[in-house]
Design a protein around this motif. Structure first.
Motif, short mmCIF file in Angstrom:
data_model
loop_
_atom_site.label_atom_id
_atom_site.label_comp_id
_atom_site.label_asym_id
_atom_site.label_seq_id
_atom_site.Cartn_x
_atom_site.Cartn_y
_atom_site.Cartn_z
N ARG A 383 0.83 -1.20 0.00
CA ARG A 383 0.00 0.00 0.00
C ARG A 383 0.86 1.25 0.00
O ARG A 383 0.60 2.20 -0.74
CB ARG A 383 -0.91 -0.02 1.23
CG ARG A 383 -2.00 1.04 1.17
CD ARG A 383 -2.72 1.18 2.49
NE ARG A 383 -1.97 2.06 3.39
CZ ARG A 383 -2.47 2.56 4.51
NH1 ARG A 383 -3.71 2.27 4.86
NH2 ARG A 383 -1.75 3.33 5.29
N LEU A 455 -2.66 15.86 -2.95
CA LEU A 455 -2.23 16.62 -1.79
C LEU A 455 -3.23 16.54 -0.64
O LEU A 455 -2.87 16.24 0.49
CB LEU A 455 -1.98 18.07 -2.19
CG LEU A 455 -1.17 18.94 -1.24
CD1 LEU A 455 -0.25 19.83 -2.06
CD2 LEU A 455 -2.08 19.82 -0.41
N ASP A 458 -6.86 12.30 2.28
CA ASP A 458 -6.67 11.81 3.64
C ASP A 458 -5.70 12.67 4.43
O ASP A 458 -4.80 12.17 5.10
CB ASP A 458 -6.18 10.36 3.62
CG ASP A 458 -7.22 9.44 3.03
OD1 ASP A 458 -6.87 8.34 2.58
OD2 ASP A 458 -8.41 9.83 3.01
N MET A 459 -5.89 13.94 4.34
CA MET A 459 -5.09 14.90 5.10
C MET A 459 -3.60 14.77 4.81
O MET A 459 -2.77 14.89 5.70
CB MET A 459 -5.32 14.71 6.61
CG MET A 459 -5.97 15.89 7.25
SD MET A 459 -7.76 15.80 7.34
CE MET A 459 -8.01 14.09 7.59
N GLY A 460 -3.29 14.52 3.57
CA GLY A 460 -1.88 14.52 3.17
C GLY A 460 -1.15 13.20 3.34
O GLY A 460 0.08 13.19 3.35
N ARG A 461 -1.89 12.11 3.44
CA ARG A 461 -1.22 10.82 3.67
C ARG A 461 -0.22 10.47 2.58
O ARG A 461 0.86 9.96 2.85
CB ARG A 461 -2.22 9.69 3.81
CG ARG A 461 -1.46 8.38 4.03
CD ARG A 461 -2.30 7.25 4.48
NE ARG A 461 -2.98 6.66 3.35
CZ ARG A 461 -4.25 6.30 3.39
NH1 ARG A 461 -4.94 6.46 4.47
NH2 ARG A 461 -4.80 5.79 2.33
N LEU A 463 1.57 12.33 0.83
CA LEU A 463 2.78 13.15 0.94
C LEU A 463 3.80 12.52 1.87
O LEU A 463 5.00 12.68 1.68
CB LEU A 463 2.41 14.55 1.46
CG LEU A 463 1.43 15.32 0.59
CD1 LEU A 463 1.02 16.61 1.30
CD2 LEU A 463 2.06 15.67 -0.75
N ARG A 464 3.32 11.81 2.86
CA ARG A 464 4.21 11.23 3.85
C ARG A 464 5.28 10.36 3.20
O ARG A 464 6.44 10.34 3.63
CB ARG A 464 3.39 10.36 4.81
CG ARG A 464 4.12 9.93 6.04
CD ARG A 464 3.32 8.93 6.84
NE ARG A 464 1.91 9.30 6.93
CZ ARG A 464 0.93 8.48 7.26
NH1 ARG A 464 1.20 7.22 7.53
NH2 ARG A 464 -0.30 8.90 7.33
N PHE A 467 7.85 12.99 1.90
CA PHE A 467 8.41 13.95 2.86
C PHE A 467 9.19 13.28 3.98
O PHE A 467 10.20 13.81 4.44
CB PHE A 467 7.30 14.83 3.44
CG PHE A 467 6.86 15.92 2.51
CD1 PHE A 467 6.03 15.65 1.44
CD2 PHE A 467 7.28 17.23 2.68
CE1 PHE A 467 5.63 16.65 0.56
CE2 PHE A 467 6.87 18.25 1.82
CZ PHE A 467 6.06 17.96 0.76
N HIS A 468 8.73 12.12 4.45
CA HIS A 468 9.45 11.49 5.55
C HIS A 468 10.81 10.94 5.13
O HIS A 468 11.81 11.21 5.80
CB HIS A 468 8.58 10.42 6.22
CG HIS A 468 7.53 11.00 7.11
ND1 HIS A 468 6.93 10.30 8.14
CD2 HIS A 468 6.97 12.23 7.15
CE1 HIS A 468 6.06 11.07 8.76
NE2 HIS A 468 6.06 12.24 8.17
N GLN A 498 7.92 22.35 2.01
CA GLN A 498 7.01 22.12 3.12
C GLN A 498 6.10 23.33 3.34
O GLN A 498 4.89 23.20 3.51
CB GLN A 498 7.79 21.84 4.41
CG GLN A 498 8.45 20.48 4.46
CD GLN A 498 9.31 20.32 5.70
OE1 GLN A 498 10.16 21.17 6.00
NE2 GLN A 498 9.11 19.24 6.42
N THR A 501 3.58 23.63 0.59
CA THR A 501 2.56 22.59 0.73
C THR A 501 1.54 22.99 1.79
O THR A 501 0.32 22.91 1.56
CB THR A 501 3.21 21.26 1.12
OG1 THR A 501 4.27 20.97 0.21
CG2 THR A 501 2.19 20.13 1.08
N ALA A 502 2.03 23.45 2.94
CA ALA A 502 1.12 23.85 4.00
C ALA A 502 0.25 25.02 3.54
O ALA A 502 -0.96 25.06 3.80
CB ALA A 502 1.92 24.24 5.25
N ALA A 505 -2.40 23.86 1.01
CA ALA A 505 -3.43 23.07 1.69
C ALA A 505 -4.38 23.99 2.43
O ALA A 505 -5.60 23.84 2.36
CB ALA A 505 -2.77 22.09 2.67
#
Lengths: 596, 777
Positions: A383, A455, A458-461, A463-464, A467-468, A498, A501-502, A505
């Motif tokens: 996934r 973007l 699911d609240m930016g999932r 992107l994780r 970004f991580h 970042q 992106t914020a 959003a």
């Protein structure tokens, strides 16, 4: 005359150091994809492209396709080249062995596709469309349908198309008009007109399988009422070979700016017999699932054109003697210095080089995750990889095709006046590259997909997954003094990403037009950071190789030098992009329609 | 007259529930029923109390309230009535049996005591007919709604002979001590709420059947878009019980006036009759219009087909009218699809019916609207809905649906039923003039303050500051779900700046809003997004900033009084912990629920709970009991189910106050704030936390292991509990070196940031935001 040599060394570097071929063969079902086998496959593929496909690229452009009495003739040599291509089994390289394919990872196929696109983009359209049809059918077709049609699609005896666009709708497929009515035999009768259908009609194969989007009689309005059908050009005889002509005909072909050897057709379906692929009304959903692979493929087209443009630009810059270097004569025994010594030419060459190599590494990473998403044993890993691919495909598609166009133009520029002349061969790349920025979802649409769908999802999932890992690599890189000149610029650019992106959003939630206005700049910003991340990864790998005394030192030194160029000269564009994003939608939308 | 002691006769669902609510109000209550045939003669009443202690939702605000009920029976314990100021009769709806009861209790009851009936169907005149003159003077109707603890409506009906002081006293007790919205009704069938409600239900069912809507479609249209709870009509009937409907219809038909429009609505539907016969009476039975089919080990939600009576999997309603109209009622009614036609018909019929009933059922439209709002949980009553449509448009709607336009609509002559004049809310009277809407004495509503002021003192995207008079400033949350975000913190900062040292224009701060829920906690959506893009510094600043702001409020040189109602969770609970005083509505549900999303309270919640539980005089001595208790409460995300329970968990102090009537909450809070402002000194800093460090942590982890063996702890629970234990144990501290607040707050921050980096926590936050349910990973 243009030149091309498949960049095998760079591809090897990317596969070994950036992706890790051992990780690939660890995936269930890919045990045979060892570094040796992959290396062999790519070497053979490179030869095919250089020796069989590339020689036909310019002539194919000059001749174009011809349409007469419903029949389309491809340029001289294409039919033979196609026969050579399928004879060696290239069409089924990444297809399911159950249907005759070789079952190799998609990543390997994609690296090969880069070579094909560099060598002969128009040629590549035919097997490319067949692969698209293969994907649709193998993912959604019934077992019966698959048994009947997949084997010849996989071995290339038959080719395929994707028939979506109609005269009045391309981007907005919810309003298509092609109709499908159930017949008495469990099939359907399809009627309608499709346009811009690549490989819709040609003389390369004995049959063509069209994957057509149409509406059933009781279909709900909009995209929720679209179904997918398989409509062959020839209906099958008892023995399975093509028999009578179905109600499918090419109405005409387009005269285009580029990819002239690719037949772009108007397809008329009139009471054509077809079969439902997948469930009724779920056609668009099927399309969306396949979109990742399709968009990635177009991105690779951009990469391929960027590479061949770069090669030709370098080639010319080495040979062409004009003027003297600003820092002192470099070739005293020649009437002038080769233009590669001039800063402006350097800038052009380095730009194309840095973008191309960065894109190759990034593209390979995304393609690798495509394989993980399909094959990995752990559902969570699958996934996560699938989501990473979903996030990155609009960026790969838009950024890489923009890079392709930019590099092609760089090649023309470097060639000076000669670049403008058809015979030189480089202006063709500009013309061929242009369509990649448009089809399979225009680059503007890709940007909207990124900010409007990916973007906020699911609240930016999604992107994780980018970004991580990037954040971690930057943090780790900060500990290493030697990486400072690479990590610091990336860290600053990442921080801008970042913030952007914020901001999008937040603003986009209240006013979708704000998100729309920032979309293209944002995609570019994101893409530049992604390439920067790829470059950091490549620098780390190159330094490790140098430290170990492994391999071609000059190659790794060049990697590091190019990375330096990227960080210093290309990545800083993120700053102006950030500023334009913060300027908002107002300057864009303010002028009244009437004033235009 | 004073009401100090009460009695309820009839220990059925309503009677027992009313008795429990008296107990909730601190009023000792006798509960009598007929003697049992065998064994303990008071078994029925006793059994009712025992059952209520196990019921969920609980009729008792705190189990110990049960002690205030004295159960007995009608033969042995009639003498107990001599001591009682108010007797509520809640027995079977049979005039003869009631008459018999009244005759028996009249001689033994206290002189001047009040007798009221909880009847919903029998006219007052019938009830007093045959009783003494004295009885009639002491008699009135108090109609409670089910369940009596939670439903705020109290319909009160005085008879022609009823003493005015009795009526006033009962109304006052119901208002102030029972916390009810008291609505004066005329003695007509169904009074206000059920008169209109029953009509509405019937009209909606008829419309659904006639227009071919599914139950889901009818509930989708006849629910949220109209400000009606999403159970709509069919969901509501399942809750009430289908078997009651024929009885209610029969009793209405027996008592309604001849030409009443309800008579045209009443219809038997074969499908419904069969459902009742087959036992599909709703939630109390095996399901009703909706049911859960457990066949084959699954859990499939099904609904009944109104045409055939067969059950099929429930399909979500998809109506263009609903999705395209949004909040626009006119648009909904104008839509051509069956949803739109349903809305037209039901609204036209129901609202016209309601409008035609004034002054028959009540003197003013305000009572009618309040009845429907409080009795049926409608967001807006009938006249407020007509205003939303516009009375002229509504008149036209009536005409197009073939309904006579009610006289009151003509009287309105295009004017709205409610208007704001000089900052005051006014309503149209039957006389055609406007009158100010009068609030009961001592009630202060924030909405009235806002109306009068027009503009707030200051506002930003998530909060507004209002002047509530006498130098008291009120912070009102306005964010979605009143979630706490950076803007709310900024509003606190602004408020503190304005109040300054509390000796100037402003003396005190009150934190209050009129939403259903005080605050459900920090804005997780923003937090999750920041997490997903790796903005760790920003998240840490959010934590630290919140700690700073809450502490500044705690130690401010002026009183801070919080006045919550409904849910106060997470960050919405932490603000209460930092207030000088909490004046809570009795129905406040407060808790530190952060563990549910894989976090720990990090805005001082752990620090405060630790201080309170370690200082608890009722707990055993030493540092551990307090730590263990705080750990237990926080690690299990315990939410108090009433303000009373919150006091026991020390979410509220013993000195914090409870207001029974939500409308009186702000006035009580303001009075307390002003009281505290006289000679106010800020609280002392808890400088000495005695925290054992690693040994305490080990003890807490052992406790978790114990739960793990019982299968109650998931893998990520362990991670979160370990982080919580790090905080509550004091980290690396030890008993010989007490630490300050700063130390514990730092531990909160560190634990929070550690958790926020874990996949398990990110998954929990995401799951909560996407599904509204906690993830048990």
């Amino acid at each position: 005359m243009p030149i091309y040599k498949a960049p095998l060394e760079d591809v090897r570097f990317v596969l070994d150091e950036i992706v890790g071929l051992d990780k690939l063969s660890a995936l269930p079902g890919y045990e045979e994809a060892t570094p040796e086998l992959v290396g062999q496959v790519l070497e053979e593929g490179a030869k095919l492209c250089e020796e069989v496909l590339f020689p036909l690229n310019q002539s194919g452009d000059g001749e174009g396709c011809h349409f007469e009495n419903g029949v389309v003739r491809t340029p001289k040599g294409f039919k033979e080249a196609y026969a050579t291509y399928i004879e060696a089994g290239w069409q089924g390289l990444a297809c399911d062995p159950a249907y005759g394919g070789q079952g190799l990872p998609k990543l390997v196929n994609i690296m090969l596709e880069e070579f094909i696109c560099s060598a002969n983009l128009s040629f590549g359209m035919y097997p490319g469309l067949s692969l698209g049809a293969y994907n649709a059918l193998s993912m959604y077709g019934s077992d019966e349908l698959k048994q009947r049609f997949l084997p010849k699609l996989v071995d290339g005896t038959w080719s395929g198309t994707m028939c979506l666009t109609e005269p009045h709708c391309g981007t907005d497929l919810g309003i298509i008009r092609t109709k499908a009515v159930p017949d008495e035999q469990g099939g359907y009768t399809i009627t309608g007109t499709k346009i811009f259908i690549s490989a819709g009609e040609h003389d390369l194969t004995e049959n063509i399988l069209h994957l057509v989007l149409a509406r059933l009689p009781d279909a709900p309005a909009g995209t929720r009422g679209i179904s997918l059908f398989l409509v062959p050009k020839f209906l099958a005889k008892e023995d399975g070979t093509p028999g009578a002509l179905n109600g499918v005909a090419c109405g005409s072909i387009e005269h285009k700016m580029g990819i002239k050897a690719s037949s772009t057709c108007v397809m008329n379906f009139e009471d054509a017999t077809g079969w439902l692929v997948g469930e009724p009304h779920k056609g668009m959903r099927a399309m969306f699932v396949m979109m990742n692979a399709a968009r990635l493929a177009v991105g690779i087209q951009g990469l391929g054109l960027s590479e061949v443009s770069y090669q030709n630009a370098v080639n010319y810059a080495r040979e062409r003697l004009q003027g003297r270097s600003l820092s002192g004569v470099k070739a005293p025994d020649k009437p002038a210095d080769p233009i590669i010594v001039h800063p402006d030419v350097r800038k052009n060459l380095m730009t194309a080089r840095a973008y191309t190599e960065g894109a190759r590494a990034l593209g390979a990473l995304v393609a690798y995750h495509l394989d993980v998403a399909e094959r990995h044993a752990d559902p969570r890993t699958k996934r996560d990889s699938d989501e990473f691919v979903q996030l990155m495909t609009p960026i790969v598609k838009a950024l890489f095709t923009d890079i392709g166009f930019e590099s092609a133009n760089i090649a023309v520029q470097v060639h000076g006046g000669h670049g403008f002349i058809w015979e030189t061969g480089v202006e063709q790349y500009v013309r061929d590259a242009r369509i990649c920025q448009i089809y399979e979802g225009t680059n503007g649409i890709q940007a909207l997909d990124l900010v409007g769908r990916k973007l906020p999802q699911d609240m930016g999932r999604l992107l994780r997954h980018f970004f991580h890992p990037v954040g971690r690599d930057i943090e780790a890189g900060m500990e290493d003094d030697e990486l400072g000149e690479f990590v610091m610029p990336l860290a600053k650019a990442f921080a801008k990403l970042q913030q952007a992106t914020a901001l999008i959003a937040q603003k986009g939630l209240k006013d979708p037009e704000e998100a729309g206005a920032a979309a293209s700049d944002y995609l570019r910003l994101f893409g530049l950071v992604a390439l920067g991340w790829s470059w950091l990864t490549m620098v780390k790998a190159a330094k490790a190789k140098l430290a170990a005394g492994d391999g071609n030192a000059a190659f790794y030194e060049a990697k590091i030098t190019t990375a330096r160029f990227y960080m210093a000269k290309l990545l800083p564009q993120v700053n102006s992009l950030f500023i334009t994003i913060t300027a908002g939608a107002k300057p864009l939308m303010e002028l009244e329609d009437a004033a235009f | 007259m004073k009401i100090e002691r009460a009695a309820v006769i009839g220990a059925g669902v309503m009677g027992a529930g009313i008795a429990a609510h008296f107990a909730n109000a601190g009023i000792p209550c006798v509960l009598l029923d007929i003697p049992a045939k065998e064994g303990d003669r008071s078994a029925i009443a006793k059994g009712a109390v025992a059952k209520m202690l196990k019921t969920d939702p609980a009729p008792f605000m705190h189990p110990k309230n049960a002690r205030l009920i004295t159960p007995g029976n009608l033969e042995d314990d009639l003498n107990l009535l001599a001591d009682v100021d108010w007797i509520v009769e809640a027995i079977v709806e049979n005039p003869a049996i009631k008459a018999d009861l009244y005759t028996r209790i009249d001689p033994v009851r206290k002189a001047g005591s009040v007798v009221s009936s909880n009847t919903s169907t029998i006219p007052l005149a019938v009830l007093t007919g045959g009783q003494s003159e004295r009885f009639a003077q002491d008699f009135l109707i108090t109609h409670f709604f089910n369940p009596p603890r939670y439903m705020r409506l109290l319909e009160i009906v005085g008879g022609p002979a009823t003493r005015t002081d009795a009526l006033a006293a009962i109304a006052d007790v119901c208002d102030r001590r029972l916390g009810k919205g008291v609505v004066h009704c005329k003695d007509t069938p169904g009074f206000i709420a059920n008169r209109i409600g029953v009509f509405w239900i019937q009209a909606a069912v008829n419309a659904a059947v006639d227009l071919g809507l599914t139950v889901e479609e009818a509930d989708a249209v006849g629910g949220r878009p109209m400000g009606i709870p999403k159970t709509g009509v069919f969901g509501l009937m399942d809750l009430v019980g289908l078997d009651l409907m024929p009885h209610i219809a029969k009793s209405m038909l027996a008592t309604l006036p001849a030409g009443d429009a309800y008579r045209e609505q009443v219809r038997e539907h074969a499908v419904i009759t069969r459902m009742i016969a087959d036992g599909y009476i709703g939630r109390k039975g095996k399901g009703g219009f909706y049911r859960i089919n457990k066949a084959g080990g699954g859990k499939v939600k099904e609904s009944v087909d109104l045409k055939t009576g067969a059950y099929a999997p429930s399909e979500k309603a998809r109506l263009d009218s609903v999705s395209s109209a949004g909040r626009d009622l006119r648009k909904l009614c104008e839509h051509p699809d069956k949803g739109g036609r349903f809305a037209r018909r039901v609204l036209a019929q129901t609202l016209a019916y309601a409008a035609s009933l004034v002054p028959e059922i009540a003197d003013s439209i305000v009572a009618v609207d309040e009845g429907m709002r409080l009795g049926y949980n409608w967001k807006q009553g009938p006249f407020e809905l007509i205003d939303r449509l516009g009375s002229v448009w509504f008149a036209e709607l009536c005409r197009s649906e073939g309904i006579p336009v009610p006289a009151l609509i003509e009287t309105a002559a295009g004017r709205p039923f409610y208007r704001v004049e000089d900052g005051k809310l006014q309503h149209l009277t039957t006389g055609g003039v406007y009158d100010t809407v009068v609030r009961p004495d001592g009630v202060l509503l924030l909405s009235d303050v806002k109306r009068a002021a027009g503009k707030p003192v200051w506002k930003n995207g998530s909060a507004s500051l209002w002047d509530i008079g006498d130098g008291v400033l009120c912070v009102e949350f306005t964010s979605k779900m009143n979630a706490v975000d950076a803007d709310i913190m900024a509003a606190y900062g602004k408020a503190m700046g304005l109040v300054g040292d509390g000796k100037g224009v402003w003396k005190a701060l009150v934190i209050h809003n009129e939403a259903d829920n005080f605050s459900v906690g920090a804005n997780l959506g923003l937090a999750l997004f920041a997490l997903n893009i790796g903005l760790w510094p920003q998240i840490e600043e959010m934590v630290e900033g919140g700690q700073r702001t809450y502490r500044a409020l705690k130690y401010a040189p002026f009183p801070v009084v919080a006045a919550p109602s409904g849910m106060a969770l997470g960050g919405g609970c932490e603000i209460l912990l930092h207030s000088d005083h909490v004046q809570a509505h009795a129905e406040t549900y407060v808790g530190l629920v952060e563990v549910g999303v894989g976090l720990i309270p990090a805005w001082g919640g752990c620090t405060e709970m630790l201080a309170r539980h370690q200082a608890n005089p009722k707990a055993p001595r030493g540092p551990m009991p307090g730590i263990a208790k705080a750990f237990e409460i926080i690690s299990t995300a315990t939410v108090a189910k009433s303000a009373a329970e919150a006091k026991e968990l020390l979410y509220f102090r013993a000195t914090d106050g409870i207001t029974m009537n939500r409308d009186r909450l702000l006035a009580d809070a303001k009075a307390k704030a002003l009281e505290l402002a006289e000679n106010y000194t800020p609280p002392e800093k808890t400088t000495a936390y005695v925290l054992p460090g690693p040994s305490a942590k080990a003890a807490m982890e052992l406790a978790v292991e114990g739960f793990a063996l019982q299968g109650k702890v998931t893998p990520h629970d362990k991670v979160v509990c370990a982080a919580l234990a790090d905080v509550l144990s004091g980290g690396d501290s030890d008993v010989s070196k007490p630490v300050g607040e700063d130390h514990v707050l730092r531990l909160e921050r560190e634990a929070f940031m550690g958790l926020v980096h874990t996949t398990g926590t990110i998954d929990r936050i995401e799951h909560m935001l996407l599904t509204g349910k906690p993830l048990r990973n």
